[in-house]
Motif scaffolding. Structure first.
Motif, PDB file in Angstrom:
ATOM      1  N   MET A  58       0.833  -1.200   0.000  1.00 40.41           N
ATOM      2  CA  MET A  58       0.000   0.000   0.000  1.00 40.41           C
ATOM      3  C   MET A  58       0.867   1.248   0.000  1.00 40.41           C
ATOM      4  O   MET A  58       0.531   2.257  -0.650  1.00 40.41           O
ATOM      5  N   ALA A  59       1.988   1.203   0.706  1.00 43.52           N
ATOM      6  CA  ALA A  59       2.898   2.354   0.737  1.00 43.52           C
ATOM      7  C   ALA A  59       3.398   2.684  -0.669  1.00 43.52           C
ATOM      8  O   ALA A  59       3.468   3.856  -1.057  1.00 43.52           O
ATOM      9  N   SER A  63       2.636   6.110  -2.625  1.00 39.81           N
ATOM     10  CA  SER A  63       3.764   6.925  -3.092  1.00 39.81           C
ATOM     11  C   SER A  63       3.612   7.275  -4.568  1.00 39.81           C
ATOM     12  O   SER A  63       3.794   8.433  -4.966  1.00 39.81           O
ATOM     13  N   ASN A  64       3.269   6.288  -5.392  1.00 39.50           N
ATOM     14  CA  ASN A  64       3.078   6.538  -6.827  1.00 39.50           C
ATOM     15  C   ASN A  64       1.900   7.476  -7.078  1.00 39.50           C
ATOM     16  O   ASN A  64       1.986   8.407  -7.884  1.00 39.50           O
ATOM     17  N   GLU A 256      -6.054   4.076  -8.864  1.00 36.77           N
ATOM     18  CA  GLU A 256      -6.582   3.113  -7.896  1.00 36.77           C
ATOM     19  C   GLU A 256      -6.754   3.693  -6.501  1.00 36.77           C
ATOM     20  O   GLU A 256      -7.782   3.442  -5.838  1.00 36.77           O
ATOM     21  N   VAL A 257      -5.774   4.478  -6.019  1.00 32.33           N
ATOM     22  CA  VAL A 257      -5.816   4.883  -4.604  1.00 32.33           C
ATOM     23  C   VAL A 257      -5.962   6.391  -4.373  1.00 32.33           C
ATOM     24  O   VAL A 257      -6.304   6.810  -3.260  1.00 32.33           O
ATOM     25  N   SER A 258      -5.707   7.220  -5.407  1.00 35.61           N
ATOM     26  CA  SER A 258      -5.640   8.664  -5.155  1.00 35.61           C
ATOM     27  C   SER A 258      -6.723   9.492  -5.841  1.00 35.61           C
ATOM     28  O   SER A 258      -7.321  10.374  -5.225  1.00 35.61           O
ATOM     29  N   LEU A 259      -6.965   9.260  -7.106  1.00 32.96           N
ATOM     30  CA  LEU A 259      -7.858  10.126  -7.883  1.00 32.96           C
ATOM     31  C   LEU A 259      -9.315   9.947  -7.449  1.00 32.96           C
ATOM     32  O   LEU A 259      -9.908   8.875  -7.640  1.00 32.96           O
ATOM     33  N   PHE A 260      -9.893  10.994  -6.854  1.00 34.48           N
ATOM     34  CA  PHE A 260     -11.288  10.981  -6.383  1.00 34.48           C
ATOM     35  C   PHE A 260     -11.562   9.787  -5.453  1.00 34.48           C
ATOM     36  O   PHE A 260     -12.629   9.178  -5.505  1.00 34.48           O
TER      37      PHE A 260
END
Length: 472
Positions: A58-59, A63-64, A256-260
């Motif tokens: 997950m880290a 980070s990406n 997957e983890v950041s956008l909206f």
């Protein structure tokens, strides 16, 4: 080409500001190079709680995702400064606020990365509302001259200590808090020669910038950064081998983890909704107070340095600049990064001659391009950009001659404003302590009538914040 230049000239009023297209472009590049380290550090800081908790998969995804979110968030904020506010300021995730996000909200309090983004988003919406109704402008006007005049030199010392820390010239010391790097440690077995090399690179850059500026050479700051970067190659400070062009993985993780990907439901879940709501409100206020006075302090300091002050001592395009700051905070959360704010490193571009939104336009384009050219950006080491911060500190500290030290009820608040910024590593703390001491000094010296009602209110809010809200 002439028509394009003519459009920029008319739109930004470059010649009216006493600048030229060449100076504005160089200033924009200077700001970007000085602030580019945030593109590397912000993803590391926001992913670090998951590294500490052992969730390295997950880290890596965070980070990406945060890297691309940082580039986009900084682009949005800076392009607003360029086209809407037309000021030479850059915006990016604030370094103190991202640490609060990561180590207090996520690691210590147990919220997830996506839940913490909701808190940042709410604080951004709150900013948009209070900016639209003029409250933030009223707050700026409520800051007394004693504190206002001290903000610029205070920021000067603040970015100087950032530069000294990044350069390696000043290091931590358990006995004296800080000390100078030991240049003689190369003689000892186990001595860290890399620290010496980094400090030498910074000194080379600082001397180059100083000499070129003394000889009135345009672009002295960016030349100094480039010379220091090149000097760092044989010394092992500038690394040319860390290229990673795997953009596919970065974009996949970003989606997957950041956008909206703000987790509203998770943030407000829990058995005790009242307690949960109160905690969230406290966190939003904590983010908001620090961000508000960081950005106000930076705007006032940079505006005074660049001459963007009218005859009444107010910042030109102030409301537009504040609204740009507010929108970028909400937008930054939507793309997965911590609070985006006006950054103190904007002063480097201003010191290089930037006076209009053209400077910010160049910086904004470079932020966006960094998504693809990140490996090139990362070549410039922190030790090469540190001299720019130290040199700008010299320029900003020169404004201390405008501070009134002749009357103690003004001198003590001004002094507190100046020294609390570098020594607590926070512009907001400097402004807050300055306002608090101003109110009490005026109250107990029989000059309470000089205190505006809003100044009292802000001071009381800060006192309550220090008493009841964690500083992170």
């Amino acid at each position: 080409m002439e028509k394009r230049d003519s459009f920029f000239e008319r739109f930004f009023g470059i010649s009216q500001s006493g600048s030229t297209m060449k100076i504005e472009i160089l200033a924009g590049i200077t700001t970007f190079i000085t602030i580019a380290y945030i593109l590397i550090l912000n993803p590391q800081i926001l992913a670090d709680p998951y590294v500490i908790m052992g969730d390295t998969v997950m880290a890596g995804k965070i980070s990406n995702g945060v890297f691309i979110g940082t580039c986009i968030g900084a682009f949005i904020g800076t392009i607003l400064c360029a086209l809407y506010a037309k000021v030479p300021f850059a915006q990016a995730p604030g370094m103190g606020l991202n640490a609060f996000f990561a180590y207090t909200v996520v690691l210590a309090m147990g919220y997830t990365y996506n839940q913490a983004l909701v808190i940042v988003f709410i604080s951004g919406i709150f900013f948009i509302v209070i900016t639209a109704v003029g409250l933030r402008e009223a707050i700026i006007r409520s800051i007394p001259d004693a504190v206002k005049m001290a903000i610029t030199p205070g920021i000067g010392l603040f970015i100087t200590i950032i530069g000294l820390k990044n350069s390696g010239l000043v290091v931590g010391n358990s006995a004296t808090l800080v000390s100078m790097v030991d240049f003689a440690q190369w003689r000892s077995e186990g001595g860290d020669v890399s620290l010496i090399c980094g400090a030498l690179v910074a000194l080379i850059g600082l001397i180059v910038i100083g000499v070129l500026n003394a000889r009135n050479v345009k672009g002295s700051i960016i030349i100094g950064i480039l010379v220091a970067t090149v000097a760092g190659i044989p010394l092992g400070v500038t690394q040319l081998s860390s290229f990673d062009m795997n953009l596919g993985a970065k974009f996949s993780d970003f989606a997957e983890v950041s956008l909206f990907k703000m987790d509203f439901a998770g943030l407000f879940a829990g058995d005790n909704i009242v307690s949960t709501f109160f905690t969230v409100v406290m966190l939003v206020l904590s983010f908001s107070l620090v961000n508000m006075f960081d950005s106000i302090g930076t705007l006032m300091g940079a505006a005074r340095q660049s001459g963007m002050i009218d005859e009444n001592g107010e910042i030109l395009h102030m409301k537009e600049a504040l609204m740009s700051d507010a929108i970028s905070t909400a937008a930054g959360a939507m793309v997965g990064t911590s609070t985006v704010t006006t950054v103190v490193e904007s002063s480097a571009g201003i010191a290089a001659g930037g006076r209009t939104g053209m400077t910010s336009l160049v910086t904004a384009v470079l932020f966006l391009a960094s998504i693809i050219f990140a490996p090139i950006v990362s070549i410039v080491p922190g030790q090469a950009t540190a001299p720019a911060l130290i040199f700008v500190g010299i320029l900003m500290l020169s404004n201390i001659k405008e501070v009134d030290f002749s009357e103690m009820s003004n001198a003590l608040p001004a002094f507190c404003t100046v020294v609390f910024m570098p020594f607590t590593y926070s512009i907001a703390n400097g402004v807050a302590v300055g306002l608090i001491t101003y109110c009490f000094m005026k109250l107990f010296t029989g000059k309470a009538r000089e205190i505006k009602a809003l100044t009292w209110i802000i001071s009381i809010i800060f006192i309550l914040r220090y008493a009841f809200m964690t500083l992170g």
